[in-house]
Motif scaffolding. Sequence first.
Motif, PDB file in Angstrom:
ATOM      1  N   LYS A  90     -28.561 -19.725 -12.380  1.00 57.98           N
ATOM      2  CA  LYS A  90     -28.751 -20.956 -13.154  1.00 57.98           C
ATOM      3  C   LYS A  90     -28.584 -22.189 -12.262  1.00 57.98           C
ATOM      4  N   ILE A  91     -27.740 -22.097 -11.240  1.00 53.27           N
ATOM      5  CA  ILE A  91     -27.576 -23.211 -10.299  1.00 53.27           C
ATOM      6  C   ILE A  91     -28.876 -23.400  -9.522  1.00 53.27           C
ATOM      7  N   GLY A  92     -29.427 -22.301  -9.021  1.00 58.19           N
ATOM      8  CA  GLY A  92     -30.694 -22.378  -8.299  1.00 58.19           C
ATOM      9  C   GLY A  92     -31.801 -22.947  -9.164  1.00 58.19           C
ATOM     10  N   ALA A  93     -31.872 -22.499 -10.404  1.00 54.63           N
ATOM     11  CA  ALA A  93     -32.897 -23.011 -11.321  1.00 54.63           C
ATOM     12  C   ALA A  93     -32.711 -24.504 -11.557  1.00 54.63           C
ATOM     13  N   THR A  94     -31.464 -24.942 -11.676  1.00 52.77           N
ATOM     14  CA  THR A  94     -31.168 -26.370 -11.854  1.00 52.77           C
ATOM     15  C   THR A  94     -31.632 -27.168 -10.640  1.00 52.77           C
ATOM     16  N   ASP A  95     -31.515 -26.570  -9.462  1.00 56.51           N
ATOM     17  CA  ASP A  95     -31.947 -27.226  -8.221  1.00 56.51           C
ATOM     18  C   ASP A  95     -33.442 -27.065  -7.960  1.00 56.51           C
ATOM     19  N   GLY A  96     -34.130 -26.302  -8.808  1.00 48.12           N
ATOM     20  CA  GLY A  96     -35.559 -26.068  -8.606  1.00 48.12           C
ATOM     21  C   GLY A  96     -35.844 -25.055  -7.506  1.00 48.12           C
ATOM     22  N   LYS A  97     -34.891 -24.165  -7.258  1.00 44.04           N
ATOM     23  CA  LYS A  97     -35.040 -23.158  -6.197  1.00 44.04           C
ATOM     24  C   LYS A  97     -35.351 -21.797  -6.806  1.00 44.04           C
ATOM     25  N   SER A  98     -36.170 -21.036  -6.112  1.00 43.55           N
ATOM     26  CA  SER A  98     -36.515 -19.694  -6.569  1.00 43.55           C
ATOM     27  C   SER A  98     -35.373 -18.722  -6.274  1.00 43.55           C
ATOM     28  N   PHE A 123     -19.421 -22.016 -16.572  1.00 45.00           N
ATOM     29  CA  PHE A 123     -20.071 -23.235 -16.097  1.00 45.00           C
ATOM     30  C   PHE A 123     -21.557 -22.976 -15.861  1.00 45.00           C
ATOM     31  N   CYS A 124     -21.858 -21.884 -15.158  1.00 43.66           N
ATOM     32  CA  CYS A 124     -23.264 -21.565 -14.866  1.00 43.66           C
ATOM     33  C   CYS A 124     -24.074 -21.430 -16.147  1.00 43.66           C
ATOM     34  N   MET A 125     -23.511 -20.752 -17.126  1.00 44.91           N
ATOM     35  CA  MET A 125     -24.235 -20.576 -18.387  1.00 44.91           C
ATOM     36  C   MET A 125     -24.449 -21.897 -19.113  1.00 44.91           C
ATOM     37  N   SER A 126     -23.564 -22.865 -18.883  1.00 48.72           N
ATOM     38  CA  SER A 126     -23.738 -24.170 -19.521  1.00 48.72           C
ATOM     39  C   SER A 126     -25.020 -24.841 -19.046  1.00 48.72           C
ATOM     40  N   LEU A 127     -25.481 -24.444 -17.854  1.00 48.51           N
ATOM     41  CA  LEU A 127     -26.690 -25.059 -17.285  1.00 48.51           C
ATOM     42  C   LEU A 127     -27.964 -24.603 -17.992  1.00 48.51           C
ATOM     43  N   MET A 128     -27.836 -23.746 -18.980  1.00 43.12           N
ATOM     44  CA  MET A 128     -28.999 -23.343 -19.772  1.00 43.12           C
ATOM     45  C   MET A 128     -29.473 -24.484 -20.667  1.00 43.12           C
ATOM     46  N   LYS A 129     -28.597 -25.456 -20.936  1.00 43.69           N
ATOM     47  CA  LYS A 129     -28.950 -26.585 -21.790  1.00 43.69           C
ATOM     48  C   LYS A 129     -29.361 -27.772 -20.924  1.00 43.69           C
ATOM     49  N   ALA A 130     -30.496 -28.374 -21.258  1.00 44.23           N
ATOM     50  CA  ALA A 130     -31.040 -29.486 -20.475  1.00 44.23           C
ATOM     51  C   ALA A 130     -30.039 -30.629 -20.334  1.00 44.23           C
ATOM     52  N   GLU A 131     -29.325 -30.961 -21.410  1.00 45.20           N
ATOM     53  CA  GLU A 131     -28.388 -32.087 -21.330  1.00 45.20           C
ATOM     54  C   GLU A 131     -27.248 -31.787 -20.362  1.00 45.20           C
ATOM     55  N   GLY A 166     -17.644 -23.826  -3.640  1.00 43.16           N
ATOM     56  CA  GLY A 166     -18.772 -22.913  -3.510  1.00 43.16           C
ATOM     57  C   GLY A 166     -20.011 -23.463  -4.200  1.00 43.16           C
ATOM     58  N   VAL A 167     -19.821 -24.020  -5.390  1.00 44.68           N
ATOM     59  CA  VAL A 167     -20.943 -24.615  -6.129  1.00 44.68           C
ATOM     60  C   VAL A 167     -21.451 -25.856  -5.410  1.00 44.68           C
ATOM     61  N   LEU A 168     -20.533 -26.753  -5.046  1.00 40.74           N
ATOM     62  CA  LEU A 168     -20.941 -28.013  -4.420  1.00 40.74           C
ATOM     63  C   LEU A 168     -21.709 -27.806  -3.119  1.00 40.74           C
ATOM     64  N   THR A 169     -21.323 -26.783  -2.362  1.00 40.44           N
ATOM     65  CA  THR A 169     -21.992 -26.512  -1.081  1.00 40.44           C
ATOM     66  C   THR A 169     -23.145 -25.520  -1.240  1.00 40.44           C
ATOM     67  N   ARG A 170     -23.332 -25.029  -2.475  1.00 37.86           N
ATOM     68  CA  ARG A 170     -24.369 -24.034  -2.796  1.00 37.86           C
ATOM     69  C   ARG A 170     -24.207 -22.778  -1.937  1.00 37.86           C
ATOM     70  N   ASP A 171     -22.954 -22.440  -1.659  1.00 37.93           N
ATOM     71  CA  ASP A 171     -22.638 -21.235  -0.896  1.00 37.93           C
ATOM     72  C   ASP A 171     -22.465 -20.082  -1.887  1.00 37.93           C
ATOM     73  N   LEU A 172     -23.555 -19.377  -2.143  1.00 35.00           N
ATOM     74  CA  LEU A 172     -23.543 -18.328  -3.157  1.00 35.00           C
ATOM     75  C   LEU A 172     -22.662 -17.153  -2.768  1.00 35.00           C
ATOM     76  N   ASN A 173     -22.559 -16.865  -1.485  1.00 33.61           N
ATOM     77  CA  ASN A 173     -21.657 -15.790  -1.065  1.00 33.61           C
ATOM     78  C   ASN A 173     -20.213 -16.162  -1.395  1.00 33.61           C
ATOM     79  N   ARG A 174     -19.867 -17.409  -1.191  1.00 36.67           N
ATOM     80  CA  ARG A 174     -18.520 -17.895  -1.527  1.00 36.67           C
ATOM     81  C   ARG A 174     -18.290 -17.812  -3.029  1.00 36.67           C
ATOM     82  N   CYS A 175     -19.299 -18.169  -3.807  1.00 36.94           N
ATOM     83  CA  CYS A 175     -19.194 -18.094  -5.266  1.00 36.94           C
ATOM     84  C   CYS A 175     -19.017 -16.652  -5.728  1.00 36.94           C
TER      85      CYS A 175
END
Length: 147
Positions: free
Chosen positions: A84-92, A30-38, A63-72
């Motif tokens: 890739k989730i952070g990048a999608t959210d515009g987070k460093s 799923f995370c890797m799918s976020l490499m594509k803009a669509e 874990g994804v929905l709550t952005r709890d990376l430790n849980r993920c």
Amino acid sequence: MALDKPYLDVPGTTIFDAEQSRKGYWLNQFCMSLMKAENRERFKADERAYLDQWAMTEEQKQGVLTRDLNRCIAAGGNIYFLAKIGATDGKSFQYMAASMTGMTQDEYMAMMLGGGRSAEGNRHLGEHGDAQPQNQPQGQANKKKEA
């Protein structure tokens, strides 16, 4: 027969081994799918609906929905894919790492510039260092949530 994994005794560390890789396969796909803009746009439009298209566990989805990376990570996520989730959210990446420790970005940056966490008290589970499970998360970010 289970393999001997002495690294399971290291506090605050999840080793991404073959078992974790199998457990997190669909989460990481799923995370890797976020490499594509669509795909990023579809995810941002309806996160739950997009996640439901993947054969992930409910724990992984939460874990994804709550952005709890430790849980993920506990659910088999690999930090390089989770980025890739952070990048999608515009987070460093610094923001993401800070969120995993309960620190603010400034606290995390200061800790890292100061040499990182001390190994003292953090070599094995059951010690009293700041990376021990009973001391997580630490930092001002968590204190603000409790107040």
